[in-house]
Design an enzyme around this catalytic site. Structure first.
Site, mmCIF file in Angstrom:
data_model
loop_
_atom_site.group_PDB
_atom_site.id
_atom_site.type_symbol
_atom_site.label_atom_id
_atom_site.label_comp_id
_atom_site.label_asym_id
_atom_site.label_seq_id
_atom_site.Cartn_x
_atom_site.Cartn_y
_atom_site.Cartn_z
ATOM 1 N N HIS A 64 -0.261 -14.687 14.686
ATOM 2 C CA HIS A 64 -1.053 -15.921 14.719
ATOM 3 C C HIS A 64 -1.838 -16.127 13.442
ATOM 4 O O HIS A 64 -1.976 -17.246 12.964
ATOM 5 C CB HIS A 64 -2.012 -15.906 15.900
ATOM 6 C CG HIS A 64 -1.302 -16.145 17.186
ATOM 7 N ND1 HIS A 64 -0.528 -17.260 17.380
ATOM 8 C CD2 HIS A 64 -1.238 -15.435 18.312
ATOM 9 C CE1 HIS A 64 -0.016 -17.208 18.591
ATOM 10 N NE2 HIS A 64 -0.421 -16.109 19.181
ATOM 11 N N GLU A 81 14.741 -33.075 22.839
ATOM 12 C CA GLU A 81 13.870 -31.941 23.169
ATOM 13 C C GLU A 81 14.386 -31.150 24.365
ATOM 14 O O GLU A 81 13.766 -30.162 24.751
ATOM 15 C CB GLU A 81 12.467 -32.441 23.521
ATOM 16 C CG GLU A 81 11.778 -33.190 22.420
ATOM 17 C CD GLU A 81 10.468 -33.780 22.878
ATOM 18 O OE1 GLU A 81 9.421 -33.204 22.572
ATOM 19 O OE2 GLU A 81 10.493 -34.828 23.563
ATOM 20 N N ASP A 102 9.665 -28.200 21.811
ATOM 21 C CA ASP A 102 10.134 -28.228 23.196
ATOM 22 C C ASP A 102 11.582 -27.777 23.311
ATOM 23 O O ASP A 102 11.941 -27.061 24.241
ATOM 24 C CB ASP A 102 9.973 -29.638 23.782
ATOM 25 C CG ASP A 102 8.561 -29.853 24.311
ATOM 26 O OD1 ASP A 102 8.072 -28.940 25.006
ATOM 27 O OD2 ASP A 102 7.961 -30.887 24.025
ATOM 28 N N CYS A 144 10.974 -33.278 13.958
ATOM 29 C CA CYS A 144 9.513 -33.357 13.883
ATOM 30 C C CYS A 144 8.848 -32.170 14.572
ATOM 31 O O CYS A 144 7.642 -32.171 14.776
ATOM 32 C CB CYS A 144 9.024 -34.675 14.465
ATOM 33 S SG CYS A 144 9.525 -34.919 16.163
HETATM 34 C C1 PEP Z 1 8.333 -31.011 19.845
HETATM 35 O O1 PEP Z 1 8.441 -30.772 21.044
HETATM 36 O O2 PEP Z 1 8.922 -30.365 18.952
HETATM 37 C C2 PEP Z 1 7.429 -32.071 19.384
HETATM 38 C C3 PEP Z 1 7.389 -32.418 18.113
HETATM 39 O O3 PEP Z 1 6.615 -32.643 20.313
HETATM 40 P P1 PEP Z 1 5.251 -31.967 20.829
HETATM 41 O O4 PEP Z 1 4.994 -30.763 19.985
HETATM 42 O O5 PEP Z 1 4.205 -33.024 20.692
HETATM 43 O O6 PEP Z 1 5.607 -31.671 22.245
HETATM 44 MG MG MG Z 2 7.657 -32.187 22.475
#
Ligand code: PEP
Ligand code: MG
Length: 566
Positions: A190, A425, A449, A496
């Protein structure tokens, strides 16, 4: 004085020079022989300390979400779970029954679980650090200890420690602290992850030699080379200062062979837009709109949302702003929405499932604000739907967009339908990516996710953190499959999740065919620099070798070797 170099693992591609302050997490414990122990009193002290720890963790979670990121803040939820762990509770209870003072009871109760984690090896072993963090917090509260105050370090401090816990690291102010180095820890501990998010120079896992570095010494922390230089000469100091000035590339970048890759920022609050712009982001690749709904008693109305989306578009007049519709449920509860108490919220009603069900009104209001924002002024808007698992959900979401557009038209309100996309996801979305891509303008892979669902390892569960490896061949193959589906249907493809922000993975991701990478603003300059160093043909070959790896270990070894070794 002669320069001396200690080596460890670099955690951030940054260097810093400063003065050593040693930080110790250990508190002074009472001598068990001297102490007179009333188990009843000690039990009460334990309960009180636990309560204080819970309150501290909540505050630190909030501060970390703000300063470091929502994803990183999740570790404090895991710490809260450890606080209530029955194995620990039983351990404390039996030590109290054996008439140990509670500080020692806590130490003893954590000893076995820490050892068990350590015995598992690999990344799981690093979770032992979380247990130590919780243990040390409890002991510190019980001992009423006042240690070096990490919030109040003088400017130009380099913190040295046996280890730094997530809570310790989140307290370091990057504007004052020049860096840190620890005896233990690896790239995925971490402390290292937080250091990257804070853009703090850091070297972890230096080993016992670090103990020889004295308080007050001058050191260079070279987070790129993984070196700690004690008593550095002038040349080394200058070099360290120079690497601190990361070059901000304001213009969009291309690979060495001229292929444009969009490098965008993830934001959650309007206040983050300017920072993203200042780091040279081409636009916003993920606007997590759920943050607009948090910390208030009622949802923002259509006009307020319209203003918020316009502000984002105006911050990036030449770029694209990808807004994700509300993604709540799972680990993102919103108190006034009365979310159901689900056995397993990550596999429950979250993301688009709620927007097409109980939150249909909110979804419609949000879409109205978005379609209005798309019609006006500067900037290019794109809208994507989270946690889609089936093509039917996309059908329903697109129908809602159509209905909202018709209603605005009938009302004579200006609107435009923005680019539309789907977040990938879930394994369901990966396997139906061709059907999804055929009907939208773009796909964006949420590896946070996606990794949890492909590997069946919950995001907030530190016990299975070792399995949450986005470089696992299963995750890499899911990404490759999605990219292929997108390109086959002329949709652009972005990423992302956290993975997109690691400059060490840029070559791999470009090689896999991603058109856009979106990340927390801090790593935008490094990823842009990495893109410029990539040759797409070499990268594609590198990626295809990684896809053939049989295990995570093989894939990681291959990815870390880069194309230069071939
Ligand atoms: C993801 O799941 O990779 C994502 C970008 O969404 P979050 O982290 O907001 O769930
Ligand atoms: Mg997500």
């Amino acid at each position: 004085m002669t320069e001396r170099t200690l080596t460890g693992t670099g955690a951030t591609p940054r260097s810093g020079v400063g003065t050593v302050v040693w930080y110790s997490a250990d508190a002074d414990l009472p001598d068990p022989e001297d102490a007179t122990v009333d188990p009843e009193v000690e039990r009460k002290r334990f309960e009180d300390a636990r309560e204080t720890a819970r309150t501290e963790l909540e505050a630190e979670r909030e501060r970390t979400a703000e300063r470091v990121g929502e994803q990183e803040a999740g570790v404090f939820d895991a710490h809260r779970q450890f606080l209530a762990d029955p194995q620990i509770e039983d351990g404390v209870e039996s030590a109290l029954e054996a008439a140990l003072p509670v500080e020692h009871a806590v130490q003893r109760a954590f000893a076995d679980p820490i050892e068990q984690f350590e015995g598992m090896g690999g990344r799981t072993a690093e979770r032992a650090d979380d247990l130590r963090d919780v243990r040390d917090r409890l002991v510190r509260i019980l001992a009423g200890d006042d240690r070096v105050d990490l919030d109040e370090l003088p400017e130009g401090t380099v913190v040295l420690a046996e280890r730094l816990t997530p809570s310790d690291t989140a307290r370091l102010d990057p504007d004052r602290v020049a860096g840190f180095a620890t005896v233990t820890g690896g790239r995925t501990s971490h402390a290292a992850i937080f250091a990257r998010s804070l853009a703090l120079p850091a070297v972890v896992g230096v080993g016992d030699d670090l103990h020889d570095v004295t308080e007050g010494a001058t050191v260079v922390v070279d987070g790129d080379a993984g070196e700690l230089v004690v008593d550095p000469g002038d040349e080394r100091r200058e070099a360290a200062r120079a690497t601190n000035d990361v070059e901000i590339r304001e213009e969009p970048v291309t690979t060495a062979d001229g292929i444009g890759i969009e490098v965008a920022a993830n934001v959650g609050r309007p206040t983050e837009l300017e920072a993203a712009n200042a780091r040279g982001a081409d636009g916003v690749g993920l606007y997590r709109t759920e943050f607009l709904f948090l910390d208030r008693d009622a949802p923002p109305d259509e006009d307020e949302q319209y203003e918020t989306y316009r502000e984002a578009l105006e911050t990036f007049p030449d770029g694209r702003v990808v807004v994700r519709t509300l993604d709540i449920g799972g680990d993102k509860p919103i108190p006034y929405l009365e979310l159901p108490d689900e056995e397993n919220p990550f596999l429950g009603e979250r993301g688009i499932r709620r927007s097409l069900g109980p939150d249909a009104d909110l979804f419609e209001t949000q879409l109205r604000a978005l379609l209005r924002a798309a019609a006006d002024g500067e900037g290019r808007l794109a809208v994507m739907f989270p946690l889609v698992a089936t093509p039917e959900e996309l059908t329903d979401a697109l129908e809602t967009v159509g209905a909202v557009a018709d209603a605005l038209c009938e009302e004579g309100v200006d609107y435009a339908v923005p680019e539309l996309g789907v977040m990938i996801e879930t394994p369901g979305a990966v396997f139906t990516a061709p059907e999804l891509a055929a009907r939208v303008d773009f796909l964006s892979i949420g590896t946070n996710d996606l990794t949890q669902y492909v590997m069946a390892a919950a995001r907030e569960n530190e016990r299975v953190a070792g399995l949450r490896e986005p470089r696992h061949p299963a995750v890499l193959r899911a990404i490759a499959r999605t990219v292929e589906a997108a390109h086959e249907h002329d949709a652009w493809i972005g990423m992302c999740g956290e993975m997109a922000g690691d400059p060490e993975l840029t070559e791999l991701l470009v090689g896999l065919g991603l058109d856009e990478l979106s990340m927390s603003a801090v790593t935008v300059p490094e990823v842009k620099a990495a893109v410029q160093g990539v040759d797409t043909e070499d990268a594609a070959e590198h990626a295809s070798d990684a896809l053939e790896a049989a295990t995570s270990t093989e894939a990681i070894a291959h990815i870390e070797s880069g194309t230069t070794d071939r």
